[in-house]
Design an enzyme around this catalytic site. Structure first.
Site, PDB file in Angstrom:
ATOM      1  N   ASP A   1      26.021  71.724  31.546  1.00 47.40           N
ATOM      2  CA  ASP A   1      25.386  70.970  32.634  1.00 47.40           C
ATOM      3  C   ASP A   1      26.392  70.093  33.375  1.00 47.40           C
ATOM      4  OD1 ASP A   1      25.657  69.658  30.313  1.00 47.40           O
ATOM      5  OD2 ASP A   1      23.830  68.476  30.481  1.00 47.40           O
TER       6      ASP A   1
ATOM      7  N   GLU B   1      46.488  32.524  44.078  1.00 50.61           N
ATOM      8  CA  GLU B   1      47.354  33.011  43.021  1.00 50.61           C
ATOM      9  C   GLU B   1      48.752  33.362  43.548  1.00 50.61           C
ATOM     10  OE1 GLU B   1      46.786  32.940  40.051  1.00 50.61           O
ATOM     11  OE2 GLU B   1      47.753  34.558  38.943  1.00 50.61           O
ATOM     12  N   ASP B   2      48.785  34.145  44.611  1.00 48.65           N
ATOM     13  CA  ASP B   2      50.068  34.665  45.081  1.00 48.65           C
ATOM     14  C   ASP B   2      50.775  33.708  46.021  1.00 48.65           C
ATOM     15  OD1 ASP B   2      49.267  36.835  43.725  1.00 48.65           O
ATOM     16  OD2 ASP B   2      48.964  38.143  45.453  1.00 48.65           O
TER      17      ASP B   2
ATOM     18  N   HIS C   1      40.935  36.234  48.096  1.00 45.81           N
ATOM     19  CA  HIS C   1      40.982  36.144  46.637  1.00 45.81           C
ATOM     20  C   HIS C   1      42.391  36.047  46.053  1.00 45.81           C
ATOM     21  CE1 HIS C   1      41.583  40.580  46.591  1.00 45.81           C
ATOM     22  NE2 HIS C   1      42.147  40.360  45.416  1.00 45.81           N
TER      23      HIS C   1
ATOM     24  N   HIS D   1      44.958  45.136  51.079  1.00 47.50           N
ATOM     25  CA  HIS D   1      44.220  45.092  49.812  1.00 47.50           C
ATOM     26  C   HIS D   1      42.984  44.185  49.896  1.00 47.50           C
ATOM     27  CE1 HIS D   1      43.174  44.457  45.643  1.00 47.50           C
ATOM     28  NE2 HIS D   1      43.585  43.199  45.710  1.00 47.50           N
TER      29      HIS D   1
ATOM     30  N   ASP E   1      37.752  44.200  43.477  1.00 44.93           N
ATOM     31  CA  ASP E   1      39.209  44.042  43.390  1.00 44.93           C
ATOM     32  C   ASP E   1      39.786  45.074  42.409  1.00 44.93           C
ATOM     33  OD1 ASP E   1      41.771  42.870  43.581  1.00 44.93           O
ATOM     34  OD2 ASP E   1      41.350  41.521  41.905  1.00 44.93           O
TER      35      ASP E   1
HETATM   36 MN    MN Z   1      43.485  41.496  44.222  1.00 47.16          MN
END
Ligand code: MN
Length: 745
Positions: free
Chosen positions: A295, A112-113, A108, A84, A175
């Protein structure tokens, strides 16, 4: 290092089948981060195309770090998690973002993770990359509400992050784009929620940033996951239509390709198909069924030079009849945001309207990747005009929530110079101002309005009272506290950053100094005359003429000004009036009667409050009229005043405070405390809870003593206000002693 992660990250169908490949005509250029395998190798290859070789090792290092951090973590699709961030970095690389942005993209999700700390990131990758990752992490924590009334707030949060560094938003969009492309692996309810958020927050921001490809794709994916049934039905209908119109498109392609070749114009010809979402919107808007939306197809012609655009247009108009009123020249007159192209709609072989957009390579770059393209190609220098246009652009972002969503057809682009030397700050009403780095709340208030600047007495930044010399940072919300009779402080000149504030302050000081010293002079003279038994209003023209003749002044105002500035002593002038009035009286040596001059706060710069003793309303004070300095107010028991009095006993006047007095007055406090954690914070809170503005704090720590001495410079209204503050300070058990500082001797 582990071998590069396995390929195939995008499981959402991305390919937009447009028209069959023909000689001279190709499909749209591959979308960024598209169908090719995602891997470090592919990423580096892409990066090597535009960044210097020397920057690749840092990117590789960021990859290794992220790979190690995410080891053993998998995405909902079952792939290793690292696929990812690599895909996100690839999307960023397709926008040609710099190495720091790519590193932030790779890292990134580590904070957080995986609990990687800011300090670790700074240590490995430097403060900028760490700051970008931090911005991305914080952005993730923002709870976007999908309720209409909170839209503005959600946007404001995004903008705050964006004002800090545009790269944060660009990486965030990459992201989100990748997450949307791989949303199939998620549960249905989660898919719908993410799709809604994408439609309401991210797609409009991509649109405003001029990332048109991203905008269209986010919308289409949002539509697909938000309304899977409608999407499927429409997709099926489009497939059929595509088959039916294949002949038509082929004929147009063949004919125009030949015509361009005959005219010797080098073109890249792309078939364009409107996104399902934009077709869906059009059906809704015009209450038409799919069969009546004509169109669906268009063409984009990309040529080398500007002149070729017009030549190509000529070729097309010779080929097919243009639809009246549909031709637009955005090259001669670019859209406000810098978008350039020729638009024309032709009536195709079977009477079907087909739109052509003609532009150069450079115009195409701006049209498709807007801010990203511009960000990369920006010039180094940031001038005032660029800053202003950036502010205007950021401002336009705030209007998103008011926007008529029907505007989907007009995909506008925005370009921007995000000047590195600027900070972007907000008014309480979320207006954005660009100021030079180092700007203070005073610069801010003068940038808003001259009157606001002139009446500034205090400032709140992000809700906290701060000293006026505080440096502002991007994203700060600045609120100015004003008082109607307040005047600019000459000290401001020592810290303002903008030329505008500087010149406005100088001007205001000059004007007000004249007016104020004249006013003060008049009051001083009136008071002195009263002591002589004369009323100033009752002096007639002959009296004034004689007086001016004696003093050598050209006007009453000039004389008042001289008195107000201390160049002349009011008592002597008053005595002279008596003398001129009754030439034989010899009144000049009469003792001065009592009667104090009232300070009402309107004196401005002609009255100074001595910094040795810092008098505040309620104190017993006296005034010193120095030569050319105006009036200086001292405490009656100030040692400096006593010394001056011995030298110049005749330059003093009695003063009293007017009950109507306004404004804030600086006062020094000394607080002795038992040192401990959070002592200063608690004191500061106690002080500001009582509305006193802390202008300055110093701390004297003697390691041999258990106590420390804190000196505060506060702005207070009067003695009562000060007493309230002192009481609040003394409440704390750690306070040994608190009181006003002794006058400096
Ligand atoms: Mn992400």
């Amino acid at each position: 290092m582990r071998s590069p992660p396995p390929p195939a990250v995008g499981c959402a169908p991305r390919k937009r089948p447009v028209v069959r490949r023909k000689p001279g005509a190709t499909l749209e250029p591959p979308a960024p981060g598209g169908d090719h395998p995602v891997s470090l190798g592919a990423l580096l290859e892409q990066v090597a195309g535009y960044l210097p070789e020397g920057e690749l090792p840092a990117i590789r290092a960021a990859y290794r770090f992220a790979d190690a951090a995410h080891l053993g973590q998998y995405r909902a699709s079952g792939e290793p998690y690292i696929s990812h961030p690599v895909a996100v970095a690839e999307i960023c690389a397709s926008w040609k973002l710099d190495a720091q942005a790519l590193m932030a993209a790779l890292l990134h999700d580590t904070a957080e993770d995986k609990g990687i700390t800011q300090a670790e990131l700074v240590e490995h990758f430097g403060p900028t990359v760490a700051m970008l990752v931090d911005g991305l992490t914080k952005l993730d924590k923002i709870q976007f509400s999908s309720r209409e009334e909170n839209q503005a707030e959600s946007f404001r949060k995004m903008l705050l992050a964006m004002a800090r560094d545009i790269r944060v938003i660009l990486v965030k969009l990459a992201d989100r784009l990748h997450n949307m492309r791989t949303l199939d692996a998620m549960a249905a309810d989660k898919r719908r929620r993410i799709a809604t958020e994408t439609m309401e927050i991210y797609a409009p921001i991509a649109y405003r940033l001029g990332l048109n490809q991203v905008y269209r794709e986010l919308q289409d994916l949002g539509f697909r996951h938000g309304h899977p049934m409608r999407y499927a039905v429409l997709n099926q209908a489009l497939k059929v239509a595509r088959g039916n119109r294949r002949d038509l498109i082929d004929r147009i392609l063949t004919t125009t390709t030949k015509s361009f070749a005959d005219a010797d114009i080098k073109v890249q010809l792309y078939g364009r198909e409107k996104t399902l979402y934009s077709i869906y919107r059009k059906m809704q808007r015009k209450h038409r069924s799919f069969a009546h939306v004509q169109d669906i197809f268009g063409f984009r012609v990309i040529v080398p030079e500007v002149l070729d655009c017009y030549r190509a247009l000529g070729v097309l108009h010779a080929q097919y009849k243009p639809m009246p009123g549909k031709f637009e020249d955005f090259i001669a007159i670019p859209k406000l945001n810098g978008y350039q192209s020729l638009h024309t709609t032709l009536i195709g072989p079977t009477g079907t309207p087909v739109e052509f957009q003609i532009r150069t390579e450079a115009m195409h770059r701006v049209a498709e990747s807007g801010v990203a393209a511009h960000w990369l190609y920006k010039s180094g220098a940031a001038d005032a005009a660029a800053q202003a246009s950036t502010a205007a652009w950021l401002q336009s972002l705030l209007d998103i929530q008011n926007e008529n969503r029907d505007a989907a057809e007009f995909l506008e682009t925005v370009k921007v110079d995000l000047a590195p030397d600027a900070v972007y700050v907000f008014t309480p009403k979320a207006r954005i101002l660009a100021l030079p780095r180092g700007a203070t709340p005073v610069d801010f208030s003068y940038a808003v309005h001259t009157d606001l600047g002139n009446q500034t007495v205090a400032a709140k930044v992000n809700g906290e009272l701060v000293p006026l010399r505080t440096e502002l940072h991007s994203g700060d919300v600045v609120e100015i506290v004003t008082a109607p009779h307040s005047r600019p402080n000459p000290n401001w000149l020592s810290f303002v950053r903008t030329g505008r504030a500087r010149s406005k302050i100088r001007h205001a000081l000059k004007v007000s100094q004249q007016a104020e010293s004249q006013d003060l002079g008049r009051r001083l003279l009136a008071r002195a005359l009263l002591q002589q038994g004369l009323r100033i209003d009752e002096l007639g023209a002959p009296d004034w003429n004689r007086l001016l003749h004696w003093s050598g002044n050209r006007s009453q105002d000039e004389l008042f000004g001289d008195i107000g500035l201390g160049r002349r002593v009011a008592e002597i002038v008053a005595a002279r009036v008596r003398l001129l009035d009754t030439p034989d009286a010899g009144a000049a040596e009469q003792p001065l009667a009592r009667g104090a001059l009232q300070l009402d706060g309107s004196e401005g710069t002609s009255v100074h409050y001595a910094s040795c003793c810092r008098p505040i309303p309620g104190d017993a004070v006296i005034g010193y009229l120095g030569k050319g300095e105006g009036l200086t107010v001292h405490l009656q028991d100030c040692p400096q005043a006593r010394r001056l009095f011995l030298k110049h006993p005749h330059s003093w006047i009695d003063l009293s405070w007017s009950p109507q007095l306004g404004g804030l007055f600086p006062v020094s406090l000394v607080v002795i405390v038992n040192n401990g954690k959070g002592v200063l914070a608690k004191l500061a809170a106690a002080i500001s809870e009582h509305d006193a503005d802390i202008a300055h704090v110093t701390m004297d720590e003697d390691s041999s003593q258990p106590t420390i001495e804190l000196r505060f410079l506060l702005d207070v209204r009067d003695r009562k206000h000060l007493a309230d503050v002192l009481r609040a300070v003394r409440v704390h058990k750690f306070v040994v002693r608190a009181g006003r500082a002794k006058p400096r001797a």
